[in-house]
Write an enzyme that holds these catalytic residues in place. Sequence first.
Site, PDB file in Angstrom:
ATOM      1  N   CYS A 174     -20.065  85.857 -74.061  1.00 29.76           N
ATOM      2  CA  CYS A 174     -21.302  85.311 -73.491  1.00 29.76           C
ATOM      3  C   CYS A 174     -22.440  85.398 -74.503  1.00 29.76           C
ATOM      4  CB  CYS A 174     -21.681  86.063 -72.218  1.00 29.76           C
ATOM      5  SG  CYS A 174     -23.221  85.463 -71.481  1.00 29.76           S
ATOM      6  N   HIS A 192     -24.170  84.766 -67.131  1.00 30.70           N
ATOM      7  CA  HIS A 192     -25.134  85.858 -67.259  1.00 30.70           C
ATOM      8  C   HIS A 192     -26.385  85.543 -66.426  1.00 30.70           C
ATOM      9  CE1 HIS A 192     -26.612  89.311 -69.781  1.00 30.70           C
ATOM     10  NE2 HIS A 192     -27.746  88.884 -69.259  1.00 30.70           N
ATOM     11  N   ASN A 238     -31.002  78.428 -61.860  1.00 30.93           N
ATOM     12  CA  ASN A 238     -29.815  77.887 -61.203  1.00 30.93           C
ATOM     13  C   ASN A 238     -28.792  79.010 -61.097  1.00 30.93           C
ATOM     14  OD1 ASN A 238     -30.949  75.284 -61.383  1.00 30.93           O
ATOM     15  ND2 ASN A 238     -30.000  74.927 -63.369  1.00 30.93           N
ATOM     16  N   HIS A 277     -29.708  84.562 -65.614  1.00 32.69           N
ATOM     17  CA  HIS A 277     -30.773  83.993 -66.433  1.00 32.69           C
ATOM     18  C   HIS A 277     -31.398  82.809 -65.728  1.00 32.69           C
ATOM     19  CE1 HIS A 277     -27.620  81.053 -67.288  1.00 32.69           C
ATOM     20  NE2 HIS A 277     -28.540  80.262 -67.822  1.00 32.69           N
ATOM     21  N   HIS A 315     -24.519  91.885 -67.729  1.00 30.17           N
ATOM     22  CA  HIS A 315     -23.843  90.604 -67.539  1.00 30.17           C
ATOM     23  C   HIS A 315     -23.361  90.410 -66.107  1.00 30.17           C
ATOM     24  CE1 HIS A 315     -21.368  87.112 -68.797  1.00 30.17           C
ATOM     25  NE2 HIS A 315     -20.498  87.579 -67.900  1.00 30.17           N
TER      26      HIS A 315
END
Length: 384
Positions: A76, A190, A179, A192, A139
């Site tokens: 990631c 992750h 989203n 965000h 994460h």
Amino acid sequence: MRTRQVFRSAGSLADGREIIYFDEAPDTGRADVADRRPLPPSTTGSQLRYDPLLDEWVALAAHRQNRTYLPPPDECPLDPSAGERLSEIPAGDYDVVVFENRFPSLAPAPEPADGGDDPALLARPSAGRCEVVCFTSDHAASFSDLTPARARTVVEAWADRTAELGARPDVAHVYPFENRGVEIGVTLQHPHGQIYAYPFVPPRIAAMREAAGKHRAATGANLFDTVVADERRAGSRVVAEGEHWTAFVPAAARWPYEVRLFPLRRVPTLDRLDDDQRDELAGIYLDLLGAFDGLFPQPAGGTDPPTPYISAWHQAPVDADGTPDPEFGLHLQLFTLRRAPGKLKYLAGSESGMAAWINDVAPEDAAERIRAALPDPAARPTES
């Protein structure tokens, strides 16, 4: 919750993009950590094309076809760098971090754009900026797992970026959003969000501003103040209230489960919130996200992923010197396209073809279910 100081420091990534750390302790040195990746200079750019039938601009960003797509957890790019595993974040840990998107939808184009000899094409170079906001270095977490203190740090990051991006001469509107879920189209798991600094006023904001102008001319009152006051008086769709914020399902909700969160003292943009508003926002926002997580409890052996959602901050457009429209009322729209366990609300013929919405869930029923799913405040994660 006691107001906390946030410490801001900025650095550069290997290709020249900016990275900004928002730390809860001073002198972490994270912005000084070098990005060791051999990246070429960033040269992305997009183009804006005008749709005369709708009087709207459309952004073309063909370079995004090659962006990172659902990498395995151990690759990631939003995790901190560790050893020889190098990511978009050079530091070995972080609280909240913001950086320029490597594959932006909006970015200054290297050369002018025009339609040339094409009489149907009106184009101009793109401008603006796209940023990624990482809420935590964990994460496996989600925003709803954050402590109120960490959520407060995210609020500070949103406010900082709203003020700085809104002051740019090529920016007309700043849009922070998140989203969550592959159903929404998320390509990185992750936790965000993103911030789009548009070089034009997007259609939804333009429509709200026009409606507010008509309401002011007809009644002498502010439209956003009127909507909030009317929903509070009705009461049936209010899902959460505090001293400074109120959340309700709008009477004409488009999505199966949709909440609007307004400050009771109207401000145009996030950076205009005072400390008391920011403090309470951190807690009430976590409660709303917790309620969305609880809307569709998993039965034994269930396979539904967590509730997908979009969290969208509606802020005032800004004029050429960065001043936000004072008539506009900042608010959050939080919604999910899941209408029932295992079932999604699709934007089919009426919604996608005509922009005429049909909702499958009565807003009053949705409000009752959201209220029932609100978490116990005593169960919030403890302060760090």
